[in-house]
Design a protein around this motif. Structure first.
Motif, PDB file in Angstrom:
ATOM      1  N   THR A  48     -24.257 -24.034  -7.118  1.00  8.23           N
ATOM      2  CA  THR A  48     -23.818 -24.913  -7.808  1.00  8.23           C
ATOM      3  C   THR A  48     -23.983 -25.821  -9.129  1.00  8.23           C
ATOM      4  O   THR A  48     -23.526 -26.617  -9.434  1.00  8.23           O
ATOM      5  CB  THR A  48     -21.535 -25.154  -7.452  1.00  8.23           C
ATOM      6  N   PHE A 101     -20.963 -25.922 -17.360  1.00  4.01           N
ATOM      7  CA  PHE A 101     -19.721 -26.541 -18.157  1.00  4.01           C
ATOM      8  C   PHE A 101     -18.923 -25.557 -19.010  1.00  4.01           C
ATOM      9  O   PHE A 101     -18.910 -25.774 -19.242  1.00  4.01           O
ATOM     10  CB  PHE A 101     -19.805 -28.015 -18.063  1.00  4.01           C
ATOM     11  N   LEU A 103     -20.064 -22.865 -19.622  1.00  6.58           N
ATOM     12  CA  LEU A 103     -20.011 -21.197 -19.060  1.00  6.58           C
ATOM     13  C   LEU A 103     -18.121 -21.055 -18.478  1.00  6.58           C
ATOM     14  O   LEU A 103     -17.587 -20.107 -19.356  1.00  6.58           O
ATOM     15  CB  LEU A 103     -20.904 -21.302 -17.733  1.00  6.58           C
ATOM     16  N   TYR A 104     -17.554 -22.291 -18.208  1.00  8.77           N
ATOM     17  CA  TYR A 104     -16.171 -22.852 -17.966  1.00  8.77           C
ATOM     18  C   TYR A 104     -15.426 -22.666 -18.982  1.00  8.77           C
ATOM     19  O   TYR A 104     -14.531 -22.526 -19.580  1.00  8.77           O
ATOM     20  CB  TYR A 104     -15.654 -23.487 -17.039  1.00  8.77           C
ATOM     21  N   ASP A 105     -16.181 -23.269 -20.606  1.00  8.53           N
ATOM     22  CA  ASP A 105     -15.404 -23.612 -21.279  1.00  8.53           C
ATOM     23  C   ASP A 105     -15.156 -22.379 -22.348  1.00  8.53           C
ATOM     24  O   ASP A 105     -15.797 -22.513 -23.806  1.00  8.53           O
ATOM     25  CB  ASP A 105     -15.906 -25.264 -22.229  1.00  8.53           C
ATOM     26  N   LYS A 106     -14.587 -21.433 -21.968  1.00  8.48           N
ATOM     27  CA  LYS A 106     -15.120 -20.696 -22.501  1.00  8.48           C
ATOM     28  C   LYS A 106     -14.176 -20.424 -23.720  1.00  8.48           C
ATOM     29  O   LYS A 106     -15.005 -20.257 -25.449  1.00  8.48           O
ATOM     30  CB  LYS A 106     -14.094 -18.913 -21.290  1.00  8.48           C
ATOM     31  N   ILE A 112     -12.420 -27.618 -20.328  1.00  5.26           N
ATOM     32  CA  ILE A 112     -11.901 -26.923 -18.906  1.00  5.26           C
ATOM     33  C   ILE A 112     -10.240 -26.765 -18.458  1.00  5.26           C
ATOM     34  O   ILE A 112     -10.169 -28.315 -18.117  1.00  5.26           O
ATOM     35  CB  ILE A 112     -13.015 -26.711 -17.297  1.00  5.26           C
ATOM     36  N   SER A 116      -8.265 -22.890 -15.230  1.00  2.89           N
ATOM     37  CA  SER A 116      -9.049 -22.516 -14.787  1.00  2.89           C
ATOM     38  C   SER A 116     -10.334 -23.155 -13.370  1.00  2.89           C
ATOM     39  O   SER A 116     -10.440 -22.169 -13.171  1.00  2.89           O
ATOM     40  CB  SER A 116     -10.347 -22.502 -16.468  1.00  2.89           C
ATOM     41  N   LEU A 117     -10.531 -24.614 -13.798  1.00  2.00           N
ATOM     42  CA  LEU A 117     -10.350 -25.321 -12.819  1.00  2.00           C
ATOM     43  C   LEU A 117     -10.631 -24.900 -10.974  1.00  2.00           C
ATOM     44  O   LEU A 117     -10.817 -24.862 -10.468  1.00  2.00           O
ATOM     45  CB  LEU A 117     -10.124 -26.783 -13.123  1.00  2.00           C
ATOM     46  N   GLU A 119      -9.257 -21.903 -10.544  1.00  2.00           N
ATOM     47  CA  GLU A 119      -9.638 -20.474 -10.833  1.00  2.00           C
ATOM     48  C   GLU A 119     -11.387 -20.739  -9.249  1.00  2.00           C
ATOM     49  O   GLU A 119     -11.018 -20.181  -8.903  1.00  2.00           O
ATOM     50  CB  GLU A 119      -9.627 -19.937 -11.885  1.00  2.00           C
ATOM     51  N   ILE A 120     -12.252 -21.799 -10.508  1.00  2.00           N
ATOM     52  CA  ILE A 120     -13.019 -22.230  -9.577  1.00  2.00           C
ATOM     53  C   ILE A 120     -13.007 -22.481  -8.541  1.00  2.00           C
ATOM     54  O   ILE A 120     -14.033 -22.649  -7.492  1.00  2.00           O
ATOM     55  CB  ILE A 120     -13.897 -23.262 -10.494  1.00  2.00           C
ATOM     56  N   PHE A 153     -16.092 -33.379 -15.328  1.00  5.59           N
ATOM     57  CA  PHE A 153     -16.470 -32.553 -14.566  1.00  5.59           C
ATOM     58  C   PHE A 153     -18.359 -33.188 -14.104  1.00  5.59           C
ATOM     59  O   PHE A 153     -18.333 -32.618 -12.513  1.00  5.59           O
ATOM     60  CB  PHE A 153     -17.582 -31.127 -15.445  1.00  5.59           C
TER      61      PHE A 153
END
Length: 160
Positions: A48, A101, A103-106, A112, A116-117, A119-120, A153
């Motif tokens: 991470t 970041f 990757l999560y900011d699709k 984000i 989504s956070l 889920e992470i 983040f």
């Protein structure tokens, strides 16, 4: 003399930054607040944090610190292991965190969504209760926007 003092101050500030970052990461994975985390979670924490490591080398350090063979490490033992793998280059760390970041900011919106956070965080530690998740999210979403921007983040990941 002042140059030495400045270098000492920088070193001291970096050590504090590093310890805060490690404390935050450890606390996120010590969801039961026992003061210990499972050895396997060290792999996840280092991943991470964007740190490269050799699995055999990491396992060797983990074994050295888990003297009783419990499969768990306290904070001091965790720090002794993690410190071997941490990249001391702040610029490299920020670059890797930006990549994570993105990757999560699709959608590429610069944030984000809290969903989504959530889920992470669950993927990182499936033992978190809904209350613990809500508490963590409230700490991370400092502007109460329902989203996490890069600054939030970054703060979550580094404690800065």
């Amino acid at each position: 003399m002042s140059t030495t003092m400045d270098q000492e101050q920088v070193t001291s500030k970096y050590r504090k930054y590093l310890m805060d970052m490690l404390r935050r990461a450890f606390s996120m994975f010590d969801s039961a607040k026992t003061g210990c985390i499972e050895r396997e979670k060290v792999h996840t924490i280092l991943n991470t944090m964007g740190q490269a490591f050799d699995d055999r080398e990491l396992d060797r350090y983990l074994t050295e610190q888990d003297l009783e063979g419990t499969g768990k490490l306290d904070f001091d033992a965790f720090c002794k292991v993690a410190i071997h793998f941490l990249d001391e280059d702040d610029e490299a760390l920020q670059k890797e965190l930006k990549a994570a970041f993105r990757l999560y900011d699709k959608e590429g919106n610069g944030y984000i969504p809290i969903s989504s956070l959530r889920e992470i965080l669950i993927a990182l530690d499936d033992q978190l209760t809904p209350d613990q998740l809500n508490e963590m999210i409230a700490e991370i979403d400092t502007d109460d926007s329902g989203t996490v921007d890069f600054d939030e983040f970054m703060e979550m990941m580094t404690g800065d």
